[in-house]
Design a protein around this motif. Structure first.
Motif, PDB file in Angstrom:
ATOM      1  N   UNK A   1      -1.587  11.340  85.345  1.00  0.00           N
ATOM      2  CA  UNK A   1      -2.767  12.193  85.315  1.00  0.00           C
ATOM      3  C   UNK A   1      -3.942  11.335  84.878  1.00  0.00           C
ATOM      4  N   UNK A   2      -5.019  11.433  85.613  1.00  0.00           N
ATOM      5  CA  UNK A   2      -6.214  10.685  85.220  1.00  0.00           C
ATOM      6  C   UNK A   2      -7.424  11.617  85.223  1.00  0.00           C
ATOM      7  N   UNK A   8      -9.179  16.691  86.371  1.00  0.00           N
ATOM      8  CA  UNK A   8      -8.006  15.839  86.255  1.00  0.00           C
ATOM      9  C   UNK A   8      -7.419  15.684  87.642  1.00  0.00           C
ATOM     10  N   UNK A   9      -6.828  14.522  87.920  1.00  0.00           N
ATOM     11  CA  UNK A   9      -6.187  14.281  89.207  1.00  0.00           C
ATOM     12  C   UNK A   9      -4.799  13.702  89.011  1.00  0.00           C
ATOM     13  N   UNK A  10      -3.885  14.151  89.871  1.00  0.00           N
ATOM     14  CA  UNK A  10      -2.555  13.577  89.979  1.00  0.00           C
ATOM     15  C   UNK A  10      -2.447  13.092  91.422  1.00  0.00           C
ATOM     16  N   UNK A  30       2.534  22.565  83.942  1.00  0.00           N
ATOM     17  CA  UNK A  30       3.219  21.477  84.646  1.00  0.00           C
ATOM     18  C   UNK A  30       2.935  21.590  86.133  1.00  0.00           C
ATOM     19  N   UNK A  31       2.825  20.449  86.782  1.00  0.00           N
ATOM     20  CA  UNK A  31       2.728  20.385  88.235  1.00  0.00           C
ATOM     21  C   UNK A  31       3.982  19.677  88.733  1.00  0.00           C
ATOM     22  N   UNK A  32       4.646  20.274  89.711  1.00  0.00           N
ATOM     23  CA  UNK A  32       5.854  19.671  90.277  1.00  0.00           C
ATOM     24  C   UNK A  32       5.642  19.443  91.772  1.00  0.00           C
ATOM     25  N   UNK A  54       0.065  18.778  82.681  1.00  0.00           N
ATOM     26  CA  UNK A  54      -1.388  18.693  82.685  1.00  0.00           C
ATOM     27  C   UNK A  54      -1.898  18.792  81.247  1.00  0.00           C
ATOM     28  N   UNK A  55      -3.023  18.165  80.954  1.00  0.00           N
ATOM     29  CA  UNK A  55      -3.586  18.252  79.596  1.00  0.00           C
ATOM     30  C   UNK A  55      -3.891  19.706  79.206  1.00  0.00           C
ATOM     31  N   UNK A  56      -3.947  19.955  77.910  1.00  0.00           N
ATOM     32  CA  UNK A  56      -4.121  21.314  77.407  1.00  0.00           C
ATOM     33  C   UNK A  56      -5.438  21.964  77.815  1.00  0.00           C
TER      34      UNK A  56
END
Length: 80
Positions: A1-2, A8-10, A30-32, A54-56
């Motif tokens: 994650x950036x 934010x991007x994954x 969560x991303x799956x 993912x961040x909070x």
């Protein structure tokens, strides 16, 4: 994650899969990513699985994804 600005991007390389073979789900921050390539005889010949938290401060309702022509999956979520 950036983090990039207010998002934010994954990013994942799923170029070996066709778009219908790729499933993206979100649950509890969560991303799956799951992808599965099935051969003509019905056997699974390639799989891809990735799960990240993912961040909070992510807005869970803002999650979206795009698949580029090069086969890069970009999942984006806005920060609160």
């Amino acid at each position: 994650v950036r983090a990039q600005g207010d998002t934010y991007q994954v990013v994942a390389d799923v170029s070996q899969f066709e778009p219908p073979d790729i499933v993206v789900t979100t649950s509890n921050c969560y991303v799956a990513i799951q992808a599965e390539k099935v051969a003509e005889d019905g056997t699974v010949c390639d799989t891809f699985t990735h799960k990240c938290q993912l961040p909070e401060d992510t807005d869970p309702m803002s999650v979206s994804c795009t698949l580029t022509e090069a086969g890069t999956l970009v999942i984006t979520a806005r920060r609160r």
